[in-house]
Design an enzyme around this catalytic site. Structure first.
Site, short mmCIF file in Angstrom:
data_model
loop_
_atom_site.label_atom_id
_atom_site.label_comp_id
_atom_site.label_asym_id
_atom_site.label_seq_id
_atom_site.Cartn_x
_atom_site.Cartn_y
_atom_site.Cartn_z
N GLU A 4 70.23 -14.47 85.48
CA GLU A 4 71.63 -14.64 85.06
C GLU A 4 71.79 -15.62 83.92
O GLU A 4 72.79 -15.58 83.19
CB GLU A 4 72.46 -15.09 86.26
CG GLU A 4 72.47 -14.05 87.36
CD GLU A 4 73.16 -14.51 88.62
OE1 GLU A 4 73.96 -13.77 89.18
OE2 GLU A 4 72.88 -15.65 89.07
N PHE A 20 72.36 -5.99 89.98
CA PHE A 20 73.27 -6.79 89.16
C PHE A 20 74.48 -7.28 89.95
O PHE A 20 75.51 -7.59 89.37
CB PHE A 20 73.73 -6.00 87.93
CG PHE A 20 72.64 -5.19 87.28
CD1 PHE A 20 71.57 -5.83 86.67
CD2 PHE A 20 72.66 -3.80 87.32
CE1 PHE A 20 70.54 -5.08 86.10
CE2 PHE A 20 71.64 -3.06 86.74
CZ PHE A 20 70.57 -3.70 86.13
N GLY A 46 66.44 -15.26 94.19
CA GLY A 46 65.42 -14.52 94.92
C GLY A 46 64.01 -14.98 94.67
O GLY A 46 63.26 -15.27 95.61
#
Lengths: 171, 742
Positions: free
Chosen positions: B700, B251, B519
């Site tokens: 997110e 996170f 990612g």
């Protein structure tokens, strides 16, 4: 001090520091690292194990208090070839993300299902006497001692509900 | 054979132009589906090994010691007394020890300031002993004396406030435009600091072997972490290797190398023995990066039709002196809504609180709370439904820079979400009661900037026709193992279980790492490109072209020729894929979009808020794995519940220390705080400008705006407009409608 523990059906003799938690005996002395340390303070539930059949936070208990105890950890409920129904359901339903709280969630769920079978009410149960109806809310209340920061909560509960159905059908 | 073909098989792509949807032409049919994680059976058996769990022989245990002053100097540490205690091997201070973790992608050591102390809780020493208990006892009884200096800890009154030039932006004439609006909102919002609080505490095991440092850690971005650790230890990067095969949550909290890693490396070098340092949960709160508190002033004006004409988003955040990072609070505001007259100001107060850094969705996670609640206030003032007001304000191009959107499905998400959620049943303010509970609905837009980062992966077709993907990428719970095996399987015509994915070893090809929701797309693109290289090499061997080659179920087909893949592999084939960001990120506004809908119940007498229902609908381009993508959405939405209702770091007003530095004091949502959620992904969208796999970030986006939907639902339920988050009962109950007091 030397203590004896029966863990996952095997007897162990361990020489323990009086200050050592049951959790650290599992992780450090016996290399049973499936049981996780998330807070070491009884706040997250990652270290949940079964002690004489009931769920406890193993970080909150000193090992020397448990000479002769019977313990079940995540390593003791299923194998790679034969996963426990809870383990299978967590994989199928994506009832986790990072996986760190997962062993605690599964061990907690396993004991929680037994508690419900035995008729234990929870804080939110409508009746103290009736057999608990394990609704999603009931599972949530009974599992709220197990935090998941990835926040897989909805699917953790779906996994538990699915496994429960399978376990009952298999009986 | 392999060496000869190598140059032609490696594929590098700089993302300068839109890319064709090659994956849509593949036929294996495994990408995008709800595939269970391949590493799942390990995780559910407790057999996945996290940082502190690797079996390293002859381990000594290190325990960090924290400063108990806010600012000053460590005058003396009574090392001699500690060394007399049972089992104690060493007490180490100064040297390379870190003040705080590196910021994300820093690639250099963070501040190393000992004997200076810059915040309460800063690591000042590490005590090493033969057992955890002995080390902990010595650490807790270590006698430390300090010279104390005065420190400022309150961002509101800080005397040093920086105003970074690039973040002060005025377009048009804001003051005049705001005055001219038919409806205006001028509101001050505050959000309290947050922390990542991953379930796995930061932990490192360090071992030296002939001058090379090997570290097992819990880290998100290994190529940067190697650079940071090497710099901190005064080593060339070639002398550092980091392993992080499983990361127990990140996170943002594990982006940069943290104090425990350097403490373990330093101690292991000093005592000539491997050392493990695991942060206690309280130390994770004290010594890793928090998300700053924010003060935000939102001013919005619209014309009579609800069209936003003027917009100002001004904020103040804080950080420790010396930290270049500041929370980009208004990041989403720049391109979400139009309005010709705009003002952005951004202030960074220098205070001696623990350092601030990236926590899930830096910028949007808190900026969108204020923006999307203020937009709700504007809708209320203009008498327009909040969904409708947002639909009337969808810009045709991104307001900042007038860039075209690469793909923007905000309008579709708002409409489809409203229909699915039953938005038409939303009543007027404080109009629905169910027993002791007010019931209300709220909406907010979701937006999160999308970033592609340079990434390399190697894919090998083994002689038996199976494949191996290798990259230093990490899986922090996001599903990397799953999606990389799916991308490779789709491209190479294999079952996903025929693909082995090797991650989390810094000796493997360097990827983006996990962070900023980049990612999956960055590393996934590298895997895609490597597979394209392999496909081209296979085509050549079969005398055809890559376009004409079909790979399915382990068989290569070209025209009327069919051969088992294993028959053309000889000793195997290996290719590297290399993706680099390019012109598209400058030519287009690239972001993920969505909408949040929440139904809350507000207790009429206590002000307690419960989330009853929540729906998030998102457009993220190609969905790589529906199961793991939805899980990411759930995670983001639940973080939204936390930031809306319960999460706040509380700093002592006198010394800035974090008072509630454990999971009993810092309230992350628990099971009962979270209902079953509805996470909907638009599966037909593709973003051709984002990357060659047309996928955007999701980790997110799910938090961005989520808390605002809850705040807006609270207002709809009971008429209380909360502007200070989290919306704890004390902020609601004094303002509840009076006639309910019976």
């Amino acid at each position: 001090m030397q203590i004896s523990l029966n863990i996952n059906g095997e007897d162990h003799k361990v020489d323990v520091d009086l200050r050592r938690s049951l959790l650290d005996v599992l992780r450090h002395d016996l290399a049973l690292t499936g049981t996780k340390k998330g807070c070491d303070h009884g706040q997250c539930g990652a270290c949940t194990i079964l002690l004489d059949g009931r769920r406890i936070n193993s970080c909150l208990s000193l090992a020397v208090m448990h000479d002769g105890a019977t313990i079940t950890t995540i390593e003791g409920i299923g194998t790679a070839e034969d996963l426990h129904p809870l383990q299978r359901a967590f994989v199928a339903q994506d009832g986790y993300q990072c996986g760190y709280c997962t062993p605690g969630q599964i061990m907690s769920a396993l004991a929680m299902l037994t508690e419900a079978e035995e008729g234990w009410p929870s804080y939110i149960s409508e009746s103290l006497e009736a057999e608990p109806d394990l609704t999603d809310d009931e599972i949530a209340e009974r599992m709220s001692g197990n935090l998941c920061r990835c926040s897989a909560y909805p699917r953790i509960r779906q996994s538990i509900a699915e496994a429960r159905a399978q376990m009952r059908a298999a009986k | 054979m392999m060496a000869k073909d190598q140059a032609t098989m490696d594929v590098t792509l700089t993302m300068d132009t839109a890319q064709p949807r090659r994956l849509d032409q593949m036929v294996q049919g495994v990408l995008g589906g709800a595939m269970a994680r391949p590493e799942g059976p390990l995780k559910v058996r407790g057999a996945a090994t996290y940082a502190a769990e690797h079996a390293v022989a002859d381990l000594a245990e290190g325990v960090l010691v924290r400063a108990t002053i806010t600012k000053g100097k460590v005058k003396a540490i009574d090392e001699a007394a500690a060394l007399k205690l049972p089992g104690v091997i060493a007490v180490l201070t100064g040297g390379p020890l870190l003040r705080n973790p590196a910021q994300g992608q820093a690639s250099e050591a963070p501040e190393q300031v000992l004997p200076e102390v810059h915040y309460f809780g800063q690591p000042i020493a590490v005590v090493v002993a033969d057992s955890f208990e002995n080390a902990r006892h010595a650490a807790q009884t270590l006698r430390v004396t300090y010279t104390e200096a005065k420190a400022e800890v309150d961002p509101e009154t800080a005397s040093t406030v920086e105003r970074p030039k690039k973040s002060q932006i005025e377009t048009g004439d804001f003051d005049a435009g705001f005055q001219a609006g038919a409806h205006q909102i001028d509101a001050l919002y505050h959000t309290e600091p947050h922390t990542s609080a991953a379930m796995e505490p930061h932990a490192s095991i360090a071992r030296w072997d002939q001058g090379r440092l090997e570290l097992w850690g819990s880290y998100q971005m290994l190529k940067h972490n190697v650079a940071e650790l090497a710099d901190a230890m005064g080593l060339p990067e070639s002398k550092v290797r980091i392993h992080a095969p499983y990361v127990g949550g990140g996170f943002g909290g594990k982006l940069g190398i943290a104090p425990e890693a350097v403490a373990a490396a330093h101690a292991a070098r000093e005592i000539g023995r491997p050392v493990r340092v695991v942060m206690a949960r309280q130390q994770v709160f004290d010594m890793t990066l928090r998300r700053t508190e924010t003060a935000q002033r939102l001013r919005l004006a619209c014309d009579a039709t609800g069209k936003i004409t003027a917009l100002a988003h001004e904020d103040r955040v804080s950080n420790l002196p010396g930290e270049s990072y500041s929370e980009p609070v208004a990041q989403g505001t720049h391109f979400l809504y139009g309005g010709a007259d705009r003002r952005f100001t951004h202030e960074v107060a220098r205070v001696h609180r623990p350092a601030a850094g990236s926590v899930r969705a830096p910028g949007e996670a808190v900026g969108m709370i204020a923006l999307e609640c203020a937009v709700d206030e504007l809708a209320e003032a203009a008498g327009i439904d909040p969904v409708e007001l947002r639909l009337r304000n969808l810009p045709k191009t991104a307001p900042k820079g007038d860039l075209p959107f690469s793909e923007n499905a905000l309008g579709r998400c708002l409409k489809e979400g409203a229909a699915r959620f039953g938005w038409d049943k939303r009543g007027t303010t404080a109009s629905r009661r169910d027993g002791d509970w007010w019931v209300g609905l709220g909406v907010a837009a979701a937006v999160r900037t999308n970033v592609l980062e340079e990434s390399i992966a190697r894919v090998t077709l083994e002689p038996d026709g199976s494949a191996t993907v290798a990259t230093d990428m990490t899986d922090i719970g996001t599903g990397t193992y799953a999606i990389l095996s799916q991308i490779a399987a789709e491209m190479l015509g294999l079952r996903p279980d025929q693909v082995t994915v090797k991650l989390g070893d810094s000796d493997l090809p360097k990827s983006s790492g996990s962070g900023g929701s980049f990612g999956a797309q960055s590393c996934g693109s590298a895997v895609f490109l490597a597979c394209q290289g392999l496909r081209a090499a296979l085509a050549k061997r079969l005398g055809t072209t890559e376009e004409e080659l079909t790979l399915k179920d382990g068989t290569a087909t070209s025209g009327n020729r069919r051969v088992p893949l294993a028959d053309v592999l000889d000793s195997g084939l290996s290719a590297t894929g290399h993706i680099k960001p390019g012109d598209t990120e400058d030519d287009f506004a690239i972001a993920g979009y969505g909408a949040h809908f929440a139904e809350v119940r507000v207790h009429a007498f206590t002000g307690e808020v419960r989330v009853a229902r929540m729906l998030g609908i998102f457009s993220i381009g190609r969905v790589l794995n529906r199961l793991t993508a939805e899980s990411q959405c759930h995670g983001g939405m639940i973080w939204g519940i936390g930031s809306a209702l319960s999460e706040e770091l509380q700093h002592d007003r006198r010394d800035g220390r974090i008072v509630n530095h454990d999971l009993a004091g810092y309230h992350v949502p628990c099971h009962l705080d979270v209902p079953q959620l509805d996470a909907v992904l638009l599966e037909d969208t593709r973003d051709d400008q984002a990357n060659p796999i047309q996928a955007k970030g999701i980790g997110e986006l799910g938090i961005s705006g989520a808390a605002a939907a809850i705040g807006n639902a609270i207002f709809n339920a009971c008429g209380v407009r909360v502007r200070d988050f989290p919306a704890t009962p004390d902020k609601i109950f004094p303002h509840l409608p009076f006639d309910d007091w019976g």
